[in-house]
Design a protein around this motif. Structure first.
Motif, PDB file in Angstrom:
ATOM      1  N   ILE A 159       0.799  -1.489  -0.049  1.00  0.00           N
ATOM      2  CA  ILE A 159      -0.250   0.075  -0.456  1.00  0.00           C
ATOM      3  C   ILE A 159       0.768   1.454   0.246  1.00  0.00           C
ATOM      4  CG2 ILE A 159      -1.736   1.375   0.941  1.00  0.00           C
ATOM      5  CD1 ILE A 159      -2.777  -1.067   2.508  1.00  0.00           C
ATOM      6  N   TYR A 160       1.418   1.336   0.885  1.00  0.00           N
ATOM      7  CA  TYR A 160       2.559   2.613   1.076  1.00  0.00           C
ATOM      8  C   TYR A 160       2.965   2.800  -0.092  1.00  0.00           C
ATOM      9  CZ  TYR A 160       6.453   5.854   1.885  1.00  0.00           C
ATOM     10  OH  TYR A 160       7.593   6.549   2.035  1.00  0.00           O
ATOM     11  N   SER A 161       3.804   1.822  -1.227  1.00  0.00           N
ATOM     12  CA  SER A 161       4.421   2.436  -2.239  1.00  0.00           C
ATOM     13  C   SER A 161       3.404   2.349  -3.653  1.00  0.00           C
ATOM     14  CB  SER A 161       6.093   0.866  -2.922  1.00  0.00           C
ATOM     15  OG  SER A 161       6.308   1.026  -2.029  1.00  0.00           O
ATOM     16  N   LEU A 162       2.493   1.994  -3.558  1.00  0.00           N
ATOM     17  CA  LEU A 162       1.643   2.197  -4.842  1.00  0.00           C
ATOM     18  C   LEU A 162       1.272   3.811  -4.558  1.00  0.00           C
ATOM     19  CD1 LEU A 162      -0.077   1.369  -6.930  1.00  0.00           C
ATOM     20  CD2 LEU A 162      -1.781   0.566  -5.481  1.00  0.00           C
ATOM     21  N   CYS A 163       0.127   4.163  -3.030  1.00  0.00           N
ATOM     22  CA  CYS A 163      -0.271   5.622  -2.630  1.00  0.00           C
ATOM     23  C   CYS A 163       1.064   6.418  -2.567  1.00  0.00           C
ATOM     24  CB  CYS A 163      -0.381   5.281  -1.514  1.00  0.00           C
ATOM     25  SG  CYS A 163      -1.989   4.368  -1.820  1.00  0.00           S
ATOM     26  N   GLU A 164       2.610   5.924  -2.849  1.00  0.00           N
ATOM     27  CA  GLU A 164       3.779   7.017  -2.676  1.00  0.00           C
ATOM     28  C   GLU A 164       3.934   7.626  -4.449  1.00  0.00           C
ATOM     29  OE1 GLU A 164       8.344   7.275  -0.659  1.00  0.00           O
ATOM     30  OE2 GLU A 164       7.870   5.965  -2.409  1.00  0.00           O
ATOM     31  N   LEU A 165       3.916   6.477  -5.096  1.00  0.00           N
ATOM     32  CA  LEU A 165       4.469   6.402  -6.517  1.00  0.00           C
ATOM     33  C   LEU A 165       2.772   7.577  -7.128  1.00  0.00           C
ATOM     34  CD1 LEU A 165       5.199   2.918  -7.608  1.00  0.00           C
ATOM     35  CD2 LEU A 165       6.834   5.434  -7.457  1.00  0.00           C
ATOM     36  N   LEU A 166       1.808   6.830  -7.244  1.00  0.00           N
ATOM     37  CA  LEU A 166       0.650   7.608  -7.328  1.00  0.00           C
ATOM     38  C   LEU A 166       0.731   9.463  -6.626  1.00  0.00           C
ATOM     39  CD1 LEU A 166      -2.210   4.971  -7.096  1.00  0.00           C
ATOM     40  CD2 LEU A 166      -1.454   5.837  -8.674  1.00  0.00           C
ATOM     41  N   VAL A 219       6.959  17.420  -7.310  1.00  0.00           N
ATOM     42  CA  VAL A 219       8.359  16.833  -7.096  1.00  0.00           C
ATOM     43  C   VAL A 219       8.229  17.894  -5.767  1.00  0.00           C
ATOM     44  CG1 VAL A 219      10.188  16.336  -6.621  1.00  0.00           C
ATOM     45  CG2 VAL A 219       8.977  16.443  -8.812  1.00  0.00           C
ATOM     46  N   SER A 220       7.959  18.802  -6.197  1.00  0.00           N
ATOM     47  CA  SER A 220       7.822  19.401  -4.335  1.00  0.00           C
ATOM     48  C   SER A 220       7.391  19.112  -3.548  1.00  0.00           C
ATOM     49  CB  SER A 220       7.814  21.459  -4.906  1.00  0.00           C
ATOM     50  OG  SER A 220       8.883  21.711  -5.596  1.00  0.00           O
ATOM     51  N   GLU A 221       5.675  19.696  -3.825  1.00  0.00           N
ATOM     52  CA  GLU A 221       4.839  18.742  -2.366  1.00  0.00           C
ATOM     53  C   GLU A 221       4.719  17.724  -2.231  1.00  0.00           C
ATOM     54  OE1 GLU A 221       1.136  22.015  -4.553  1.00  0.00           O
ATOM     55  OE2 GLU A 221       1.577  19.736  -5.265  1.00  0.00           O
ATOM     56  N   SER A 222       5.654  16.795  -2.736  1.00  0.00           N
ATOM     57  CA  SER A 222       5.717  15.284  -2.481  1.00  0.00           C
ATOM     58  C   SER A 222       7.065  15.011  -1.635  1.00  0.00           C
ATOM     59  CB  SER A 222       5.214  14.659  -3.880  1.00  0.00           C
ATOM     60  OG  SER A 222       6.388  14.811  -4.654  1.00  0.00           O
ATOM     61  N   SER A 223       8.166  15.472  -1.851  1.00  0.00           N
ATOM     62  CA  SER A 223       9.227  15.484  -1.066  1.00  0.00           C
ATOM     63  C   SER A 223       8.641  16.208   0.597  1.00  0.00           C
ATOM     64  CB  SER A 223      10.202  17.154  -1.637  1.00  0.00           C
ATOM     65  OG  SER A 223      10.536  16.264  -3.044  1.00  0.00           O
ATOM     66  N   VAL A 224       8.235  17.058   0.440  1.00  0.00           N
ATOM     67  CA  VAL A 224       7.651  17.981   2.307  1.00  0.00           C
ATOM     68  C   VAL A 224       6.928  16.800   2.581  1.00  0.00           C
ATOM     69  CG1 VAL A 224       6.734  19.525   3.170  1.00  0.00           C
ATOM     70  CG2 VAL A 224       8.142  20.322   1.257  1.00  0.00           C
ATOM     71  N   ILE A 225       6.053  16.248   1.694  1.00  0.00           N
ATOM     72  CA  ILE A 225       4.420  16.096   2.923  1.00  0.00           C
ATOM     73  C   ILE A 225       5.970  14.568   3.182  1.00  0.00           C
ATOM     74  CG2 ILE A 225       2.663  14.322   2.405  1.00  0.00           C
ATOM     75  CD1 ILE A 225       1.388  16.416   0.044  1.00  0.00           C
ATOM     76  N   ILE A 226       6.084  14.130   2.332  1.00  0.00           N
ATOM     77  CA  ILE A 226       6.440  12.114   2.565  1.00  0.00           C
ATOM     78  C   ILE A 226       7.805  12.764   3.570  1.00  0.00           C
ATOM     79  CG2 ILE A 226       8.440  10.658   1.556  1.00  0.00           C
ATOM     80  CD1 ILE A 226       7.557  10.997  -1.179  1.00  0.00           C
ATOM     81  N   ALA A 227       8.542  13.910   3.535  1.00  0.00           N
ATOM     82  CA  ALA A 227       9.129  14.189   5.214  1.00  0.00           C
ATOM     83  C   ALA A 227       8.045  14.065   6.596  1.00  0.00           C
ATOM     84  CB  ALA A 227      10.133  15.408   4.615  1.00  0.00           C
ATOM     85  N   LEU A 228       6.606  13.868   6.542  1.00  0.00           N
ATOM     86  CA  LEU A 228       6.616  14.091   7.562  1.00  0.00           C
ATOM     87  C   LEU A 228       6.692  13.068   8.343  1.00  0.00           C
ATOM     88  CD1 LEU A 228       2.960  15.729   6.408  1.00  0.00           C
ATOM     89  CD2 LEU A 228       4.886  16.643   7.889  1.00  0.00           C
ATOM     90  N   ILE A 229       6.787  11.695   7.701  1.00  0.00           N
ATOM     91  CA  ILE A 229       6.980  10.102   8.239  1.00  0.00           C
ATOM     92  C   ILE A 229       7.311  10.419   9.738  1.00  0.00           C
ATOM     93  CG2 ILE A 229       7.818   8.033   8.447  1.00  0.00           C
ATOM     94  CD1 ILE A 229       7.883   7.517   4.813  1.00  0.00           C
ATOM     95  N   PRO A 230       9.066  11.028   9.998  1.00  0.00           N
ATOM     96  CA  PRO A 230       8.600  10.839  11.057  1.00  0.00           C
ATOM     97  C   PRO A 230       7.940  11.313  12.777  1.00  0.00           C
ATOM     98  CG  PRO A 230      10.903  11.289   9.527  1.00  0.00           C
ATOM     99  CD  PRO A 230       9.836  11.555   8.669  1.00  0.00           C
ATOM    100  N   LEU A 267      -5.907  17.373  -6.063  1.00  0.00           N
ATOM    101  CA  LEU A 267      -6.358  17.009  -4.258  1.00  0.00           C
ATOM    102  C   LEU A 267      -5.608  15.343  -4.508  1.00  0.00           C
ATOM    103  CD1 LEU A 267      -7.863  17.386  -1.412  1.00  0.00           C
ATOM    104  CD2 LEU A 267     -10.108  17.402  -3.119  1.00  0.00           C
ATOM    105  N   LYS A 268      -6.600  14.436  -5.483  1.00  0.00           N
ATOM    106  CA  LYS A 268      -6.270  13.010  -5.409  1.00  0.00           C
ATOM    107  C   LYS A 268      -4.845  12.342  -5.215  1.00  0.00           C
ATOM    108  CE  LYS A 268      -6.296  12.928 -10.509  1.00  0.00           C
ATOM    109  NZ  LYS A 268      -7.136  11.418 -11.151  1.00  0.00           N
ATOM    110  N   GLY A 269      -3.875  13.938  -5.964  1.00  0.00           N
ATOM    111  CA  GLY A 269      -2.424  12.847  -5.163  1.00  0.00           C
ATOM    112  C   GLY A 269      -2.280  13.432  -3.531  1.00  0.00           C
ATOM    113  N   PHE A 270      -2.845  13.950  -3.150  1.00  0.00           N
ATOM    114  CA  PHE A 270      -2.286  14.349  -2.151  1.00  0.00           C
ATOM    115  C   PHE A 270      -3.206  13.387  -1.150  1.00  0.00           C
ATOM    116  CE2 PHE A 270      -2.255  19.053  -3.528  1.00  0.00           C
ATOM    117  CZ  PHE A 270      -0.931  19.503  -3.037  1.00  0.00           C
ATOM    118  N   PHE A 271      -4.302  13.020  -1.184  1.00  0.00           N
ATOM    119  CA  PHE A 271      -4.691  11.987  -0.373  1.00  0.00           C
ATOM    120  C   PHE A 271      -3.796  10.838  -0.456  1.00  0.00           C
ATOM    121  CE2 PHE A 271      -7.329   8.574  -0.979  1.00  0.00           C
ATOM    122  CZ  PHE A 271      -8.346   8.680   0.328  1.00  0.00           C
ATOM    123  N   PHE A 272      -2.727  10.206  -1.807  1.00  0.00           N
ATOM    124  CA  PHE A 272      -2.524   9.313  -1.956  1.00  0.00           C
ATOM    125  C   PHE A 272      -0.897   9.348  -1.066  1.00  0.00           C
ATOM    126  CE2 PHE A 272      -4.846   8.674  -6.332  1.00  0.00           C
ATOM    127  CZ  PHE A 272      -5.040   6.779  -6.009  1.00  0.00           C
TER     128      PHE A 272
END
Length: 254
Positions: A33-40, A47-58, A104-109
């Protein structure tokens, strides 16, 4: 590779008489689930938005640890995570290529992805009480192989990816590097770290370590833009990683 090593008895696994629910759930969460949703998520955001959001994991790990495990995170770990996250923001927001405008669906994934990332980090420590690192990594990689092969077949790719793999040397080398290095080796090391350190420290080291290596290699290898924001971002990232590492060493000694 795991299955080959097991078949030739280079490594031994034993799943008998152990609780399997948590192990299978963990394997479904990551990498399925993680990798699929990350790619979607990356596909439908910048790239800017996804970089910041993925950095929220910790940060998600700290939140989940407090909610579900009633664990208190040391102030120094919060500082480490905060500094590292600030480093990601500075390096991303002030870079020349920064942009907004994801769907919006990108932020959801991406939200599902970081939620799965937070849960996975916590679960490994719990599941690791019953299974070895090799056993966990074997199940995780096997689940990923089954999951993504099914998606490929359902998507109508047939045997085309395998034909490409055995007929294109450059592609095969890339696949081997990603499979043996970034999956086989990395899962073993990361799962081991998660069984030895608090999830918050491990997540901080892994997520921000990847970002730091990515920034530096991007500059040195592919000529990514370099400026004051890169220097400040690297300093903040390194500071956060250093603090987390020091706290991790203290936990190992204790």
């Amino acid at each position: 590779m795991f299955l080959i090593l097991i078949a030739f008895k280079v490594v031994k696994v034993d799943f008998k008489g152990k609780p399997k629910g948590g192990l299978l759930l963990m394997a479904l969460i990551q990498p399925c689930i993680y990798s699929l949703c990350e790619l979607l998520g990356i596909k439908y955001t910048t790239v800017s938005e996804s970089s910041v959001i993925i950095a929220l994991i910790p940060i998600m790990v700290i939140i989940f640890s407090a909610i579900f495990l009633k664990e208190k995170t040391e102030p120094m770990i919060k500082l480490a995570v905060g500094l590292a996250f600030l480093g990601v923001i500075v390096n991303t927001v002030f870079a020349p290529g920064f942009s907004l405008g994801g769907e919006l669906k990108g932020f959801f994934f991406l939200f599902i992805a970081i939620t799965c990332g937070g849960i996975y980090n916590i679960m490994v420590g719990r599941v690791g009480k019953h299974y070895s690192v090799v056993e966990m990594s074997t199940v995780i990689t096997t689940a990923g192989a089954i999951f993504y092969n099914l998606i490929s077949l359902i998507g109508g790719n047939g045997l085309h990816p395998y034909v490409t793999l055995f007929t294109n040397g450059s592609f095969a080398l890339n696949v081997l590097f990603l499979g043996l290095g970034c999956s086989f080796g990395a899962y073993l090391i990361y799962n081991y770290i998660l069984t030895q350190l608090p999830a918050g420290i491990a997540a901080c080291l892994q997520v921000n370590g990847v970002t730091l290596v990515g920034v530096i290699s991007g500059i040195l290898v592919v000529g990514d833009p370099f400026g004051w924001y890169t220097v400040v971002g690297i300093i903040l990232l390194t500071s956060g990683i250093a603090i987390a590492s020091l706290r991790g060493n203290k936990n190992l000694v204790e």
